[in-house]
Write a protein that holds these residues in place. Sequence first.
Motif, PDB file in Angstrom:
ATOM      1  N   THR A 144       0.832  -1.195   0.000  1.00  0.00           N
ATOM      2  CA  THR A 144       0.000   0.000   0.000  1.00  0.00           C
ATOM      3  C   THR A 144       0.866   1.244   0.000  1.00  0.00           C
ATOM      4  O   THR A 144       2.004   1.233   0.487  1.00  0.00           O
ATOM      5  N   ALA A 148      -4.059   3.764  -1.648  1.00  0.00           N
ATOM      6  CA  ALA A 148      -4.492   2.610  -2.438  1.00  0.00           C
ATOM      7  C   ALA A 148      -3.640   1.409  -2.050  1.00  0.00           C
ATOM      8  O   ALA A 148      -2.640   1.534  -1.340  1.00  0.00           O
ATOM      9  N   ILE A 150      -2.474  -2.873  -3.459  1.00  0.00           N
ATOM     10  CA  ILE A 150      -2.498  -3.925  -4.466  1.00  0.00           C
ATOM     11  C   ILE A 150      -2.341  -5.262  -3.752  1.00  0.00           C
ATOM     12  O   ILE A 150      -1.444  -5.438  -2.923  1.00  0.00           O
ATOM     13  N   LEU A 160      -5.913  -4.208  -7.815  1.00  0.00           N
ATOM     14  CA  LEU A 160      -5.772  -2.877  -7.229  1.00  0.00           C
ATOM     15  C   LEU A 160      -7.068  -2.517  -6.504  1.00  0.00           C
ATOM     16  O   LEU A 160      -8.154  -2.803  -7.009  1.00  0.00           O
ATOM     17  N   TRP A 161      -6.960  -1.908  -5.338  1.00  0.00           N
ATOM     18  CA  TRP A 161      -8.163  -1.389  -4.683  1.00  0.00           C
ATOM     19  C   TRP A 161      -7.904   0.028  -4.167  1.00  0.00           C
ATOM     20  O   TRP A 161      -6.777   0.394  -3.852  1.00  0.00           O
ATOM     21  N   HIS A 162      -8.946   0.835  -4.110  1.00  0.00           N
ATOM     22  CA  HIS A 162      -8.840   2.191  -3.581  1.00  0.00           C
ATOM     23  C   HIS A 162     -10.219   2.698  -3.196  1.00  0.00           C
ATOM     24  O   HIS A 162     -11.251   2.215  -3.671  1.00  0.00           O
ATOM     25  N   LEU A 178      -5.883  -6.405 -12.302  1.00  0.00           N
ATOM     26  CA  LEU A 178      -4.798  -5.964 -13.189  1.00  0.00           C
ATOM     27  C   LEU A 178      -4.634  -6.997 -14.301  1.00  0.00           C
ATOM     28  O   LEU A 178      -4.040  -8.060 -14.108  1.00  0.00           O
ATOM     29  N   ILE A 189       3.607  -0.002  -5.110  1.00  0.00           N
ATOM     30  CA  ILE A 189       3.151   1.187  -5.830  1.00  0.00           C
ATOM     31  C   ILE A 189       4.243   2.250  -5.780  1.00  0.00           C
ATOM     32  O   ILE A 189       4.783   2.550  -4.713  1.00  0.00           O
ATOM     33  N   ALA A 194       2.660   0.818 -10.823  1.00  0.00           N
ATOM     34  CA  ALA A 194       2.861  -0.357  -9.985  1.00  0.00           C
ATOM     35  C   ALA A 194       4.046  -1.125 -10.544  1.00  0.00           C
ATOM     36  O   ALA A 194       4.158  -1.323 -11.756  1.00  0.00           O
ATOM     37  N   ILE A 208      -1.045   2.747 -13.306  1.00  0.00           N
ATOM     38  CA  ILE A 208      -2.335   2.521 -12.650  1.00  0.00           C
ATOM     39  C   ILE A 208      -3.068   3.818 -12.310  1.00  0.00           C
ATOM     40  O   ILE A 208      -4.213   3.766 -11.841  1.00  0.00           O
ATOM     41  N   TYR A 209      -2.429   4.971 -12.546  1.00  0.00           N
ATOM     42  CA  TYR A 209      -3.046   6.242 -12.139  1.00  0.00           C
ATOM     43  C   TYR A 209      -3.100   7.199 -13.323  1.00  0.00           C
ATOM     44  O   TYR A 209      -2.119   7.381 -14.042  1.00  0.00           O
ATOM     45  N   TYR A 216      -7.384   6.928 -10.080  1.00  0.00           N
ATOM     46  CA  TYR A 216      -6.842   5.633 -10.488  1.00  0.00           C
ATOM     47  C   TYR A 216      -7.575   5.141 -11.739  1.00  0.00           C
ATOM     48  O   TYR A 216      -8.756   5.415 -11.944  1.00  0.00           O
TER      49      TYR A 216
END
Length: 491
Positions: A144, A148, A150, A160-162, A178, A189, A194, A208-209, A216
């Motif tokens: 993390t 966010a 992973i 990926l989570w956010h 992903l 990250i 990532a 990823i962003y 994201y």
Amino acid sequence: MKRRDIFGKWFIIAFLAIGSLWPGGHEVKADAPVQVVSAAGGDAFGIAAWSDGTVAGWGYNKFGQVGDGTSIHQYIPKKIAGLAHVTQVAAAQSTSFAVTAEGEVWAWGQGYSEYVNDDPVLPFQKRELPSKLEGLSDVASISTNGSAGIAVHKDGTATLWHIFYDSDYIKQIKYVPLKGVTGIKEVQIMGSKALLLDQNGKLSSLNIYNDFYGRYRTENEIKEPEFLKADVSRFAISWRDIFLLSKDGTVLQLNEKSQKFTAVSGLKGISDIQTGYNRLFALKQDGTVWQWNYNSGSKAKPFQVKGLTDISAIWGTTGQTGFALNKKGQFLAWSSEYNAGLATGSGTENSGSNGSELMITPVQQALSWKVNGEDINFYATSGLMDNKLYVPYTSVFEAMGVSISHKEVKASDPKAVPRSNTEWSFAYGDRNVSIVQGKPNEVYFNGKKSGAPAQIIYMSNSTLFPLEIICEGLGIDLKWNKATGEILIQS
């Protein structure tokens, strides 16, 4: 004294040794202590998973990142309720996470631990306990950056989570698989990207962003990973700084301008690397630990952290602190910042080759309390000073049957300033312990002055009293197993 100074002072006295590293105290025979299997930390707080599957948190707690369900700073590690079979912890900034053997992920801290309103005991400081991230399963490990995370699944894929807020400003957690990512061993990250390390030591990068929209990327926006020309055993990241551990034991740093990797001078025979804020931690194959404050000037070089020997594992944080486990099973922390809140204490002070001063401290095992055979939990922090236990007003005293009162008394010296002092009284049956605050404090057992030293510490959210002296004066039996953290009180 300023609040920050008080905060720093109490972290200096909070983290003392497990086992019998320091003399003194009324303790029972030490059992075999559990060992740390994973540790992490953010801004002035730390969390650790132990070999019995439990998790402890401590330190700065404004957002509930310690995990005890409050926003009260905890100066002694506190066991986190509701977590079991934990194999890994991760933390950054003001958030914390844990992975269980069953592949679940639990989260707490900023964005995850909302305020609980109208709590009768903590109307303004109650926070939600850790919650399970329902969109993740079969997870092997996580990383993390604080905002966010992973998750690497047991089959080598990654998600990926956010947190995001919908059009009605309702908080939701978004999960983004992903695509094209398989056979992954580790992921971290780095800024908008990532970095992924596969089972064969191949490193790849994934954007990823979306910098243009400031969010994201969705699953459809994420492209296939791009492989980097590196063959490594592991890597470590601090924001946009990346370090690689080559299979030959050397360490490489990515040059952002040239996008090339250059060897870090002075680091050879390295078995693991971790990062803190603007610093690199390296574990050598001989069990020594080295640190490089790489943003402290062009002449800064890696130096050995003296006092850390026979080390078997290290962990980093997003602060100025590192954690280590030695071959005896002792969990240690070191830091170069007075108010870092993770590793200061009565440990060894070291000066590195670049002039940095480090303090090394064994981290106290989480305390548990039993009064007359019943488990006791309380919100406010406990503390340690000179290897003695301190507890808040609302803690064990009610369960012990001890009543507490206080009053103002005139100073014995008419010229003294202030002209009056606070006297705290602790009564149990026909016995009484009184502590009169002054310079120094005076302790009375049943009205007779005692030479026992005692402090009363006023914190921002609680007042801490010397438990062992009070129990001694009241004839209450107290036993403290420093290896397990268990405290037994029989009144």
